[in-house]
Write a protein that holds these residues in place. Structure first.
Motif, PDB file in Angstrom:
ATOM      1  N   ASP A 176       0.895  -1.197  -0.140  1.00 49.13           N
ATOM      2  CA  ASP A 176       0.035  -0.160  -0.051  1.00 49.13           C
ATOM      3  C   ASP A 176       0.789   1.161  -0.071  1.00 49.13           C
ATOM      4  O   ASP A 176       0.479   2.250  -0.450  1.00 49.13           O
ATOM      5  CB  ASP A 176      -0.922  -0.163   1.138  1.00 49.13           C
ATOM      6  N   SER A 177       1.868   1.246   0.570  1.00 47.09           N
ATOM      7  CA  SER A 177       2.724   2.424   0.880  1.00 47.09           C
ATOM      8  C   SER A 177       3.519   2.924  -0.532  1.00 47.09           C
ATOM      9  O   SER A 177       3.936   3.970  -0.626  1.00 47.09           O
ATOM     10  CB  SER A 177       4.093   1.959   1.718  1.00 47.09           C
ATOM     11  N   VAL A 178       3.314   1.890  -1.667  1.00 43.42           N
ATOM     12  CA  VAL A 178       4.080   2.530  -2.882  1.00 43.42           C
ATOM     13  C   VAL A 178       3.200   2.644  -4.056  1.00 43.42           C
ATOM     14  O   VAL A 178       3.292   2.825  -5.141  1.00 43.42           O
ATOM     15  CB  VAL A 178       5.000   1.595  -3.094  1.00 43.42           C
ATOM     16  N   LYS A 179       1.838   2.034  -3.712  1.00 47.34           N
ATOM     17  CA  LYS A 179       0.703   1.933  -4.693  1.00 47.34           C
ATOM     18  C   LYS A 179       0.407   3.088  -5.291  1.00 47.34           C
ATOM     19  O   LYS A 179       0.452   4.127  -4.823  1.00 47.34           O
ATOM     20  CB  LYS A 179      -0.402   1.341  -4.162  1.00 47.34           C
ATOM     21  N   GLY A 180       0.475   3.295  -6.789  1.00 45.47           N
ATOM     22  CA  GLY A 180       0.351   4.553  -7.415  1.00 45.47           C
ATOM     23  C   GLY A 180       1.619   5.250  -7.629  1.00 45.47           C
ATOM     24  O   GLY A 180       1.599   6.143  -8.472  1.00 45.47           O
ATOM     25  N   ARG A 181       2.787   4.967  -6.978  1.00 49.59           N
ATOM     26  CA  ARG A 181       3.909   5.625  -7.197  1.00 49.59           C
ATOM     27  C   ARG A 181       4.951   4.732  -7.759  1.00 49.59           C
ATOM     28  O   ARG A 181       5.823   5.181  -8.674  1.00 49.59           O
ATOM     29  CB  ARG A 181       4.559   6.421  -5.635  1.00 49.59           C
ATOM     30  N   PHE A 182       4.998   3.349  -7.560  1.00 48.01           N
ATOM     31  CA  PHE A 182       5.942   2.671  -7.995  1.00 48.01           C
ATOM     32  C   PHE A 182       5.282   1.724  -9.066  1.00 48.01           C
ATOM     33  O   PHE A 182       4.154   1.543  -9.086  1.00 48.01           O
ATOM     34  CB  PHE A 182       6.565   1.531  -6.855  1.00 48.01           C
ATOM     35  N   THR A 183       6.106   1.166 -10.122  1.00 56.06           N
ATOM     36  CA  THR A 183       5.637   0.281 -11.020  1.00 56.06           C
ATOM     37  C   THR A 183       6.767  -0.789 -11.330  1.00 56.06           C
ATOM     38  O   THR A 183       7.788  -0.272 -11.672  1.00 56.06           O
ATOM     39  CB  THR A 183       5.398   1.165 -12.362  1.00 56.06           C
ATOM     40  N   ILE A 184       6.249  -1.952 -11.205  1.00 56.20           N
ATOM     41  CA  ILE A 184       7.173  -2.979 -11.716  1.00 56.20           C
ATOM     42  C   ILE A 184       6.875  -3.325 -12.917  1.00 56.20           C
ATOM     43  O   ILE A 184       5.763  -3.516 -13.329  1.00 56.20           O
ATOM     44  CB  ILE A 184       7.156  -4.116 -10.600  1.00 56.20           C
ATOM     45  N   SER A 185       8.038  -3.829 -13.858  1.00 58.86           N
ATOM     46  CA  SER A 185       7.713  -4.352 -15.247  1.00 58.86           C
ATOM     47  C   SER A 185       8.821  -5.375 -15.547  1.00 58.86           C
ATOM     48  O   SER A 185       9.459  -5.487 -14.756  1.00 58.86           O
ATOM     49  CB  SER A 185       7.754  -2.997 -16.022  1.00 58.86           C
ATOM     50  N   ARG A 186       8.857  -5.878 -16.615  1.00 57.03           N
ATOM     51  CA  ARG A 186       9.662  -6.988 -16.990  1.00 57.03           C
ATOM     52  C   ARG A 186       9.801  -6.774 -18.600  1.00 57.03           C
ATOM     53  O   ARG A 186       9.109  -6.436 -19.271  1.00 57.03           O
ATOM     54  CB  ARG A 186       9.095  -8.452 -16.497  1.00 57.03           C
ATOM     55  N   ASP A 187      11.190  -7.274 -18.831  1.00 47.06           N
ATOM     56  CA  ASP A 187      11.821  -7.030 -20.250  1.00 47.06           C
ATOM     57  C   ASP A 187      12.388  -8.613 -20.590  1.00 47.06           C
ATOM     58  O   ASP A 187      13.080  -9.157 -20.177  1.00 47.06           O
ATOM     59  CB  ASP A 187      12.684  -5.901 -20.394  1.00 47.06           C
ATOM     60  N   ASN A 188      11.365  -9.432 -21.365  1.00 45.16           N
ATOM     61  CA  ASN A 188      11.521 -10.789 -21.535  1.00 45.16           C
ATOM     62  C   ASN A 188      13.195 -10.763 -22.215  1.00 45.16           C
ATOM     63  O   ASN A 188      13.754 -11.780 -21.871  1.00 45.16           O
ATOM     64  CB  ASN A 188      10.480 -11.298 -22.395  1.00 45.16           C
ATOM     65  N   ALA A 189      13.136 -10.192 -23.260  1.00 49.98           N
ATOM     66  CA  ALA A 189      14.481 -10.206 -24.011  1.00 49.98           C
ATOM     67  C   ALA A 189      15.770  -9.942 -23.055  1.00 49.98           C
ATOM     68  O   ALA A 189      16.825 -10.654 -23.468  1.00 49.98           O
ATOM     69  CB  ALA A 189      14.361  -9.209 -25.295  1.00 49.98           C
ATOM     70  N   LYS A 190      15.725  -9.099 -22.206  1.00 47.45           N
ATOM     71  CA  LYS A 190      16.748  -8.720 -21.611  1.00 47.45           C
ATOM     72  C   LYS A 190      16.686  -9.667 -20.056  1.00 47.45           C
ATOM     73  O   LYS A 190      17.824  -9.423 -19.211  1.00 47.45           O
ATOM     74  CB  LYS A 190      16.782  -7.537 -21.148  1.00 47.45           C
ATOM     75  N   ASN A 191      15.905 -10.069 -19.877  1.00 47.93           N
ATOM     76  CA  ASN A 191      15.619 -11.357 -18.619  1.00 47.93           C
ATOM     77  C   ASN A 191      15.893 -10.428 -17.305  1.00 47.93           C
ATOM     78  O   ASN A 191      16.555 -10.402 -16.478  1.00 47.93           O
ATOM     79  CB  ASN A 191      16.749 -12.247 -18.546  1.00 47.93           C
ATOM     80  N   THR A 192      15.065  -9.194 -17.351  1.00 47.53           N
ATOM     81  CA  THR A 192      15.278  -8.156 -16.432  1.00 47.53           C
ATOM     82  C   THR A 192      14.166  -7.725 -15.948  1.00 47.53           C
ATOM     83  O   THR A 192      13.091  -7.428 -16.779  1.00 47.53           O
ATOM     84  CB  THR A 192      16.096  -6.947 -16.907  1.00 47.53           C
ATOM     85  N   VAL A 193      14.023  -7.401 -14.698  1.00 46.67           N
ATOM     86  CA  VAL A 193      12.825  -6.571 -14.192  1.00 46.67           C
ATOM     87  C   VAL A 193      12.980  -5.291 -13.665  1.00 46.67           C
ATOM     88  O   VAL A 193      14.282  -5.037 -13.141  1.00 46.67           O
ATOM     89  CB  VAL A 193      12.385  -7.487 -12.862  1.00 46.67           C
ATOM     90  N   TYR A 194      12.473  -4.267 -13.636  1.00 49.74           N
ATOM     91  CA  TYR A 194      12.565  -3.106 -13.500  1.00 49.74           C
ATOM     92  C   TYR A 194      11.476  -2.543 -12.463  1.00 49.74           C
ATOM     93  O   TYR A 194      10.534  -2.952 -12.203  1.00 49.74           O
ATOM     94  CB  TYR A 194      12.413  -2.103 -14.790  1.00 49.74           C
ATOM     95  N   LEU A 195      12.062  -1.607 -11.481  1.00 52.70           N
ATOM     96  CA  LEU A 195      10.885  -0.823 -10.464  1.00 52.70           C
ATOM     97  C   LEU A 195      11.059   0.622 -10.775  1.00 52.70           C
ATOM     98  O   LEU A 195      12.235   1.205 -10.520  1.00 52.70           O
ATOM     99  CB  LEU A 195      11.731  -1.175  -8.960  1.00 52.70           C
ATOM    100  N   GLN A 196      10.318   1.152 -11.343  1.00 48.05           N
ATOM    101  CA  GLN A 196      10.190   2.653 -11.879  1.00 48.05           C
ATOM    102  C   GLN A 196       9.550   3.192 -10.381  1.00 48.05           C
ATOM    103  O   GLN A 196       8.569   2.812 -10.039  1.00 48.05           O
ATOM    104  CB  GLN A 196       9.419   2.890 -12.965  1.00 48.05           C
TER     105      GLN A 196
END
Length: 123
Positions: free
Chosen positions: A62-82
């Protein structure tokens, strides 16, 4: 065996943004869940967000909802946290973690951990 390497931490002013990366080596994230946790000075490590790699389903604290976004890049086998609209209370060492199977919010259910990256938000 999965090796995780985080990057992207740093110093930012309140209201600013950072993007963290979690790259895997040793195998792909397919079939895994990847989570981000953080530990502030003097506090216990806490759950931030996690993603099921295959489905893309996510779950946020709840503390980060609406501010942080997690995503993934299959080609790079990487997860991002914006991380946007950062606050001083977001200051912590951020860790990515992985487990085979569906996402969980408890750290003991994750088998693989990165070394952590420092995020400092100044007021």
């Amino acid at each position: 065996q999965v090796q995780l390497v985080e990057s992207g931490g740093g110093l930012v002013q309140a209201g600013g943004s950072l993007r963290l990366s979690c790259a895997a080596s040793g195998r792909t994230f397919s079939g895994y869940a990847v989570g981000w946790f953080r530990q502030a000075p003097g506090k216990e490590r806490e759950f931030v967000v996690a993603i099921n790699w295959s489905s893309g389903n996510t779950y946020y604290a709840d503390s980060v909802k609406g501010r942080f976004t997690i995503s993934r890049d299959n080609a790079k086998n990487t997860v991002y946290l914006q991380m946007n609209s950062l606050k001083p209370e977001d200051t912590a060492v951020y860790y990515c973690a992985a487990r085979f199977g569906l996402l969980r919010v408890t750290q003991r259910e994750y088998n693989y951990w990165g070394q952590g990256t420092q995020v400092t938000v100044s007021s």
